[in-house]
Design a protein around this motif. Structure first.
Motif, PDB file in Angstrom:
ATOM      1  N   GLU A  31      47.921  61.883  83.270  1.00 47.97           N
ATOM      2  CA  GLU A  31      48.407  60.510  83.148  1.00 47.97           C
ATOM      3  C   GLU A  31      49.754  60.492  82.421  1.00 47.97           C
ATOM      4  O   GLU A  31      49.968  61.256  81.482  1.00 47.97           O
ATOM      5  CB  GLU A  31      47.389  59.659  82.403  1.00 47.97           C
ATOM      6  CG  GLU A  31      46.076  59.481  83.174  1.00 47.97           C
ATOM      7  CD  GLU A  31      45.060  58.660  82.395  1.00 47.97           C
ATOM      8  OE1 GLU A  31      44.737  57.550  82.835  1.00 47.97           O
ATOM      9  OE2 GLU A  31      44.598  59.149  81.344  1.00 47.97           O
ATOM     10  N   SER A  32      50.652  59.587  82.868  1.00 46.45           N
ATOM     11  CA  SER A  32      52.011  59.637  82.332  1.00 46.45           C
ATOM     12  C   SER A  32      52.667  58.265  82.252  1.00 46.45           C
ATOM     13  O   SER A  32      53.684  58.008  82.900  1.00 46.45           O
ATOM     14  CB  SER A  32      52.870  60.574  83.199  1.00 46.45           C
ATOM     15  OG  SER A  32      52.817  60.181  84.570  1.00 46.45           O
ATOM     16  N   THR A  91      54.596  56.422  85.153  1.00 43.14           N
ATOM     17  CA  THR A  91      53.857  55.402  85.896  1.00 43.14           C
ATOM     18  C   THR A  91      53.682  54.170  85.011  1.00 43.14           C
ATOM     19  O   THR A  91      54.002  54.181  83.819  1.00 43.14           O
ATOM     20  CB  THR A  91      52.452  55.897  86.315  1.00 43.14           C
ATOM     21  OG1 THR A  91      51.589  55.904  85.168  1.00 43.14           O
ATOM     22  CG2 THR A  91      52.506  57.294  86.916  1.00 43.14           C
ATOM     23  N   TRP A  93      50.677  52.890  84.503  1.00 39.27           N
ATOM     24  CA  TRP A  93      49.275  52.872  84.092  1.00 39.27           C
ATOM     25  C   TRP A  93      49.097  53.449  82.685  1.00 39.27           C
ATOM     26  O   TRP A  93      49.545  54.555  82.413  1.00 39.27           O
ATOM     27  CB  TRP A  93      48.430  53.671  85.072  1.00 39.27           C
ATOM     28  CG  TRP A  93      48.472  53.120  86.464  1.00 39.27           C
ATOM     29  CD1 TRP A  93      49.216  53.577  87.512  1.00 39.27           C
ATOM     30  CD2 TRP A  93      47.748  51.995  86.947  1.00 39.27           C
ATOM     31  NE1 TRP A  93      48.996  52.814  88.629  1.00 39.27           N
ATOM     32  CE2 TRP A  93      48.089  51.829  88.312  1.00 39.27           C
ATOM     33  CE3 TRP A  93      46.832  51.108  86.372  1.00 39.27           C
ATOM     34  CZ2 TRP A  93      47.549  50.809  89.106  1.00 39.27           C
ATOM     35  CZ3 TRP A  93      46.296  50.100  87.160  1.00 39.27           C
ATOM     36  CH2 TRP A  93      46.657  49.964  88.503  1.00 39.27           C
ATOM     37  N   LEU A  95      47.327  55.175  79.295  1.00 39.52           N
ATOM     38  CA  LEU A  95      46.389  56.277  79.111  1.00 39.52           C
ATOM     39  C   LEU A  95      44.951  55.754  79.125  1.00 39.52           C
ATOM     40  O   LEU A  95      44.652  54.695  78.569  1.00 39.52           O
ATOM     41  CB  LEU A  95      46.661  56.985  77.790  1.00 39.52           C
ATOM     42  CG  LEU A  95      47.975  57.776  77.677  1.00 39.52           C
ATOM     43  CD1 LEU A  95      48.106  58.393  76.294  1.00 39.52           C
ATOM     44  CD2 LEU A  95      48.041  58.857  78.751  1.00 39.52           C
ATOM     45  N   THR A  97      43.359  55.050  81.988  1.00 40.78           N
ATOM     46  CA  THR A  97      43.092  54.333  83.236  1.00 40.78           C
ATOM     47  C   THR A  97      42.145  55.110  84.138  1.00 40.78           C
ATOM     48  O   THR A  97      41.330  54.524  84.865  1.00 40.78           O
ATOM     49  CB  THR A  97      44.411  54.046  83.973  1.00 40.78           C
ATOM     50  OG1 THR A  97      45.240  53.213  83.151  1.00 40.78           O
ATOM     51  CG2 THR A  97      44.156  53.340  85.298  1.00 40.78           C
ATOM     52  N   LEU A  98      42.226  56.436  84.109  1.00 37.67           N
ATOM     53  CA  LEU A  98      41.360  57.254  84.973  1.00 37.67           C
ATOM     54  C   LEU A  98      39.874  57.021  84.705  1.00 37.67           C
ATOM     55  O   LEU A  98      39.039  57.248  85.586  1.00 37.67           O
ATOM     56  CB  LEU A  98      41.682  58.739  84.791  1.00 37.67           C
ATOM     57  CG  LEU A  98      42.909  59.258  85.552  1.00 37.67           C
ATOM     58  CD1 LEU A  98      43.267  60.658  85.074  1.00 37.67           C
ATOM     59  CD2 LEU A  98      42.658  59.253  87.058  1.00 37.67           C
TER      60      LEU A  98
END
Length: 385
Positions: A31-32, A91, A93, A95, A97-98
């Motif tokens: 995630e980024s 992105t 989104w 951290l 979000t997954l």
């Protein structure tokens, strides 16, 4: 190249589909969000290592407030011609979000945060290099690849780097996602973010309202002025997205501000709107109006150069059995900067899918090898006039 073009070209890339999906999964799992420098840097380090494995020379450009930018060189470093590719690592989104939006495959699609915008584009570019390596094809140009970290917030720190490299380039390939039908993007609107601030004078709303100057009321007048500036026929939109002001219901507010999003299709409209915002004057006696901000991306216009560039791409794609179509969007990208400099630019070369910034963000898995084959062909077959 004659023995592999175009006979073995598409076949080579189609065999890479599983590897491309695995790579894209790795990219999405890292995630980024733009605001998390350490996370963006971890993704950048991962991409840099993949580039080195493919024989690229990689340079890290440290940043203080955002993730570091990366510049990679592949092909002939001494070539007299340069092609620039653009990807962004960040992105929208946050951290974690997954956890609520996990990676999943369904009906030929890969879902996940950032998979479409634009980690699919990063996978396509790396896949293009991998396929060229497998084919034993070395482009005649110097390939410069930028991986930046702040595109989603306006590219403030990366814009100088993008423009510097673009001025040295004969072609720019932007790996932003395609339109939902797979079309490349041959026009984008310019983007403006204006802050309009009204200064008034506070007073007691019940005992002494006549002494006050209502800053919120002043903004209301300004909103109607700005609304009249919009011109949908020319593609110009004005959206007041945020308003802040006031302290308590019984106090005439002395301060209020609004954030205004402006989109324009042409440079002429950009100039008109810039002038109009700078010319705003107060309506209420004693009030003061202040304007900050401005356009952070110029429009990417579908001019003669853009049309010619797209047609040349169509000819290369046709040799692979691919038919390219074109369209546009109201959103901006880093391609806006390069096209505005007069550099031939192709945008929307990334994955085909939909749902950018939405909970159903996804890519069509079958599009990954096809787009990688197309990008590879553009890198290897482009001729500088």
């Amino acid at each position: 190249m004659g023995e592999v073009w175009p006979s073995r070209w598409m076949e080579t890339f189609l065999r890479l589909q599983e590897e491309l999906v695995a790579l894209l999964r790795e990219l999405v799992l890292r995630e980024s969000p733009t605001t998390e420098k350490a996370a963006v840097d971890r993704l950048g380090e991962f991409v840099a290592e993949r580039l080195r494995e493919l024989g690229a020379q990689v340079e890290r450009i440290p940043q203080e407030a955002v993730g570091d930018h990366w510049v990679a060189t592949w092909g002939d470093p001494e070539a007299s011609t340069q092609i620039l590719t653009l990807c962004h690592l960040d992105t929208v989104w946050p951290l974690g979000t997954l956890e609520r939006m996990p990676l999943r495959e369904e009906d030929g699609r890969l879902y996940g945060p950032g998979v479409f915008d634009m980690k699919g584009g990063i996978a396509v570019l790396l896949g293009a290099l991998q396929g060229l390596h497998a084919l034993g094809v070395r482009p005649p140009h110097r390939i410069r690849m930028l991986f930046t970290s702040d595109e989603e917030t306006g590219s403030e720190t990366s814009r100088p780097l993008i423009e510097e490299e673009a001025r040295r380039s004969h072609l720019v390939l932007c790996l932003e996602p395609a339109l939902p039908d797979g079309s490349l993007k041959t026009f984008r609107k310019g983007v403006g973010d204006f802050i309009v601030i009204a200064h008034g004078r506070s007073a007691h709303a019940g005992a002494d309202p006549q002494r006050g100057i209502n800053a919120i009321e002043e903004l209301a007048y300004q909103i109607m002025r700005l609304r009249a500036l919009a011109d949908p026929r020319r593609g110009t939109t004005v959206t007041v997205g945020v308003i802040r002001g006031g302290t308590r219901p019984n106090v005439v507010p002395e301060y209020a501000e609004m954030v205004v999003d402006v989109r324009v299709a042409t440079r002429a409209e950009m100039d008109r709107m810039e002038k109009a915002f700078r010319s705003l004057r107060p309506v209420l006696d004693g009030a003061r109006v202040e304007v900050r901000g401005g356009f952070n991306r110029p429009p990417m216009e579908r001019d003669a150069r853009m049309v010619a560039t797209f047609r040349r791409a169509c000819a290369i794609a046709a040799e692979l059995g691919l038919t390219l179509t074109e369209g546009g969007t109201g959103g901006g990208s880093d391609a806006n900067f390069t096209a505005a400099l007069g550099v031939p630019t192709l945008d929307g070369l990334g994955a085909v899918g939909n749902g950018a910034h939405a909970l159903d963000e996804h890519v069509w898995i079958a599009s990954l090898p096809q787009r990688a084959a197309l990008v590879a062909a553009l890198l290897a077959r482009w001729t500088v006039l």
